[in-house]
Design an enzyme around this catalytic site. Sequence first.
Site, PDB file in Angstrom:
ATOM      1  CD  GLU A 189      -5.114   0.222  13.969  1.00 16.30           C
ATOM      2  OE1 GLU A 189      -4.467  -0.751  14.382  1.00 16.30           O
ATOM      3  OE2 GLU A 189      -6.214   0.123  13.413  1.00 16.30           O
ATOM      4  CB  CYS A 244      -0.927  -0.004   1.202  1.00 21.77           C
ATOM      5  SG  CYS A 244      -0.033  -0.027   2.762  1.00 21.77           S
TER       6      CYS A 244
HETATM    7  P1  NAD Z   1      -9.949  -5.625  -0.443  1.00 19.42           P
HETATM    8  O1  NAD Z   1     -10.531  -4.356   0.024  1.00 19.42           O
HETATM    9  O2  NAD Z   1     -10.461  -6.228  -1.683  1.00 19.42           O
HETATM   10  O3  NAD Z   1     -10.091  -6.755   0.672  1.00 19.42           O
HETATM   11  C1  NAD Z   1      -9.560  -6.597   1.971  1.00 19.42           C
HETATM   12  C2  NAD Z   1     -10.355  -7.466   2.922  1.00 19.42           C
HETATM   13  O4  NAD Z   1     -11.660  -6.914   3.047  1.00 19.42           O
HETATM   14  C3  NAD Z   1     -10.545  -8.892   2.479  1.00 19.42           C
HETATM   15  O5  NAD Z   1     -10.458  -9.724   3.613  1.00 19.42           O
HETATM   16  C4  NAD Z   1     -11.940  -8.885   1.916  1.00 19.42           C
HETATM   17  O6  NAD Z   1     -12.573 -10.143   1.943  1.00 19.42           O
HETATM   18  C5  NAD Z   1     -12.632  -7.925   2.851  1.00 19.42           C
HETATM   19  N1  NAD Z   1     -13.816  -7.255   2.341  1.00 19.42           N
HETATM   20  C6  NAD Z   1     -14.003  -6.727   1.119  1.00 19.42           C
HETATM   21  N2  NAD Z   1     -15.223  -6.152   1.042  1.00 19.42           N
HETATM   22  C7  NAD Z   1     -15.810  -6.317   2.259  1.00 19.42           C
HETATM   23  C8  NAD Z   1     -17.064  -5.960   2.811  1.00 19.42           C
HETATM   24  N3  NAD Z   1     -17.978  -5.297   2.098  1.00 19.42           N
HETATM   25  N4  NAD Z   1     -17.329  -6.277   4.084  1.00 19.42           N
HETATM   26  C9  NAD Z   1     -16.410  -6.924   4.835  1.00 19.42           C
HETATM   27  N5  NAD Z   1     -15.223  -7.318   4.355  1.00 19.42           N
HETATM   28  C10 NAD Z   1     -14.916  -7.010   3.091  1.00 19.42           C
HETATM   29  O7  NAD Z   1      -8.386  -5.345  -0.523  1.00 19.42           O
HETATM   30  P2  NAD Z   1      -7.259  -6.323  -1.045  1.00 19.42           P
HETATM   31  O8  NAD Z   1      -7.420  -6.446  -2.516  1.00 19.42           O
HETATM   32  O9  NAD Z   1      -7.228  -7.550  -0.203  1.00 19.42           O
HETATM   33  O10 NAD Z   1      -5.939  -5.482  -0.705  1.00 19.42           O
HETATM   34  C11 NAD Z   1      -5.417  -4.530  -1.559  1.00 19.42           C
HETATM   35  C12 NAD Z   1      -5.874  -3.153  -1.158  1.00 19.42           C
HETATM   36  O11 NAD Z   1      -5.597  -2.929   0.201  1.00 19.42           O
HETATM   37  C13 NAD Z   1      -5.135  -2.053  -1.886  1.00 19.42           C
HETATM   38  O12 NAD Z   1      -6.037  -1.020  -2.206  1.00 19.42           O
HETATM   39  C14 NAD Z   1      -4.131  -1.558  -0.877  1.00 19.42           C
HETATM   40  O13 NAD Z   1      -3.705  -0.243  -1.057  1.00 19.42           O
HETATM   41  C15 NAD Z   1      -4.898  -1.710   0.378  1.00 19.42           C
HETATM   42  N6  NAD Z   1      -3.980  -1.816   1.521  1.00 19.42           N
HETATM   43  C16 NAD Z   1      -3.852  -0.752   2.361  1.00 19.42           C
HETATM   44  C17 NAD Z   1      -2.970  -0.804   3.428  1.00 19.42           C
HETATM   45  C18 NAD Z   1      -2.760   0.352   4.369  1.00 19.42           C
HETATM   46  O14 NAD Z   1      -2.142   0.159   5.406  1.00 19.42           O
HETATM   47  N7  NAD Z   1      -3.238   1.542   4.071  1.00 19.42           N
HETATM   48  C19 NAD Z   1      -2.224  -1.969   3.634  1.00 19.42           C
HETATM   49  C20 NAD Z   1      -2.394  -3.028   2.748  1.00 19.42           C
HETATM   50  C21 NAD Z   1      -3.271  -2.945   1.693  1.00 19.42           C
HETATM   51  O1  6OD Z   2       4.191  -1.393   8.595  1.00 15.24           O
HETATM   52  C1  6OD Z   2       3.006  -1.388   8.923  1.00 15.24           C
HETATM   53  O2  6OD Z   2       2.641  -1.339  10.103  1.00 15.24           O
HETATM   54  C2  6OD Z   2       1.973  -1.421   7.890  1.00 15.24           C
HETATM   55  N1  6OD Z   2       0.702  -1.347   8.326  1.00 15.24           N
HETATM   56  C3  6OD Z   2       2.325  -1.555   6.599  1.00 15.24           C
HETATM   57  C4  6OD Z   2       1.396  -1.551   5.527  1.00 15.24           C
HETATM   58  C5  6OD Z   2       1.781  -1.945   4.303  1.00 15.24           C
HETATM   59  C6  6OD Z   2       0.856  -1.984   3.224  1.00 15.24           C
HETATM   60  O3  6OD Z   2       0.861  -2.778   2.338  1.00 15.24           O
END
Ligand code: NAD
Ligand code: 6OD
Length: 503
Positions: free
Chosen positions: A484, A305
């Site tokens: 967090e 992310c």
């Molecule tokens: P996603 O949103 O498709 O899914 C994440 C989780 O949410 C999964 O477990 C999914 O089953 C669940 N989910 C989806 N819709 C839901 C709903 N309506 N109700 C309850 N649960 C639901 O994301 P992904 O494809 O798994 O991950 C990639 C995305 O996550 C990217 O956009 C990335 O930028 C973001 N991400 C952000 C961070 C951060 O710290 N900001 C970290 C990692 C990933």
């Molecule tokens: O380092 C962390 O605590 C954190 N939440 C990283 C997120 C990475 C996203 O893909």
Amino acid sequence: MTVDVLHARRPLAQSTARRDAAHFIDGAFTQGTSGKTWQNTCPVDGSLIGSVPEGGPAEIDAAVAAAWAALDGPWGRMTVNERTALLGAVADEINRRFDEFLEAECLDTGKPMSLASHIDIPRGAANFKMFTDVAKTVATECFTMPTPDGNGALNYALRRPRGVIAVISPWNLPLLLMTWKVGPALALGNTVVVKPSEQTPLTATLLGEVMNTVGVPRGVYNVVHGFGPNSAGALLTQHPGINGITFTGSTASGEAIMRQAAHGIRPVSAELGGKNPALVFADADLDRAIEGTMRSVFSNCGQVCLGTERVYVERPVFAEFVARLKQGAESLRLGRPEDPATGLGPLVSEQHRRKVLSYYARAVEQGATVVTGGGVPEMPADLAGGAWIEPTIWTGAADDAAIVTEEIFGPCCHIRPFDSEEEAIRLANATRYGLAASVWTENLSRAHRVAARMEVGICWVNSWFLRDLRTAFGGAKASGIGREGGVHSLEFYTEITNVCVKL
Ligand code: NAD
Ligand code: 6OD
């Protein structure tokens, strides 16, 4: 054990016959009663890992009930020292079973073991130790106040756990991001029900074994597998027994979860998507900037992310920077997770590859120049079924092109020149997202000046993904709600009661 030893031992995808996942509810593994399952496949070669049960209302009800029983029972009665000692033991047990976690994570995601052994698994363990210090040392405020009768009053705050927390986690750093929520939640006295990503069920399941081994009371940590909408994710986040929802994932899913959380007024902590910029000034140490940008663009096949998808380079060094990043991208070796020479794994799934390739196509349609990559690599026959993709660099796209404005989540970036500090800041902030930025400069004053103007939760100067877990982590704008990390985790995982005593 080192990666080399694993490599010598056996290819990852053939390392076990089959691994079926299971829910972990009230301290026991179960396939549940829904009768629905799906097939979990390895993105390295498309091979079957095993089946995963899809949880329904019965599993969610059971998991929430178990979490409440633990909260009202043994977990709620423990002292903070007893609780945090158990979490320390969880961290030690993850480290003792390091290779199993590593193998499970790399099977699910296809990521290089060299990466997961340095980041995913150690951080998965550290997340349980880090918050024990916070839980033990946190203080609360106290105010005395005058009253008309002259006797005064005393106010003091009490912190208590929020209750049963729903943890919804993504697939890109499955153990790291799930424990980043579970660690503080448990350290601060809550119990949890986790819904891991449907694409990466293994390490959350394995953690159930660890909880039992070290004696965490049943019901404290529960896992229910399933999808998001119309499945376990939606059922869990709408369940009336849930007191708070902590979510990491896409901005679109975050919006849906906030709507679900509105029923019953449950707070949400959300870590969402990004479209993160890197600013490279002409006075930067270019060796460091190239090394850091190689990592921020291509690590984990661009599925971080915090990763950089927009690079802005001051014009005098633009051509050199593009040429050197191209050289770096072309030297990345695609390969199996267990091969120590692998620099780039596959994307997480064929479905995600289709999404990333759609951006590769739009880049060309919208007039970008492909500096390198842009397609699907030719892989040997044994890897042909995997979700492989070429690392890709573009230049020349308009500022409103899809590849410049939308999160792609692949191993790619667009590089654009700039002519002044003011222009660089404007371009970096011209996005609806606000997760992270990297600024590369040897000018100290510029570094502080520019960092202060980045509309993001985290700004790195001359580095990327350098994490001190005591610091605030989260996103601004459409990249999230709340912070967090360290004492900031208290905000979401505890509830404050102010006691006002009239003297
Ligand atoms: P996603 O949103 O498709 O899914 C994440 C989780 O949410 C999964 O477990 C999914 O089953 C669940 N989910 C989806 N819709 C839901 C709903 N309506 N109700 C309850 N649960 C639901 O994301 P992904 O494809 O798994 O991950 C990639 C995305 O996550 C990217 O956009 C990335 O930028 C973001 N991400 C952000 C961070 C951060 O710290 N900001 C970290 C990692 C990933
Ligand atoms: O380092 C962390 O605590 C954190 N939440 C990283 C997120 C990475 C996203 O893909």
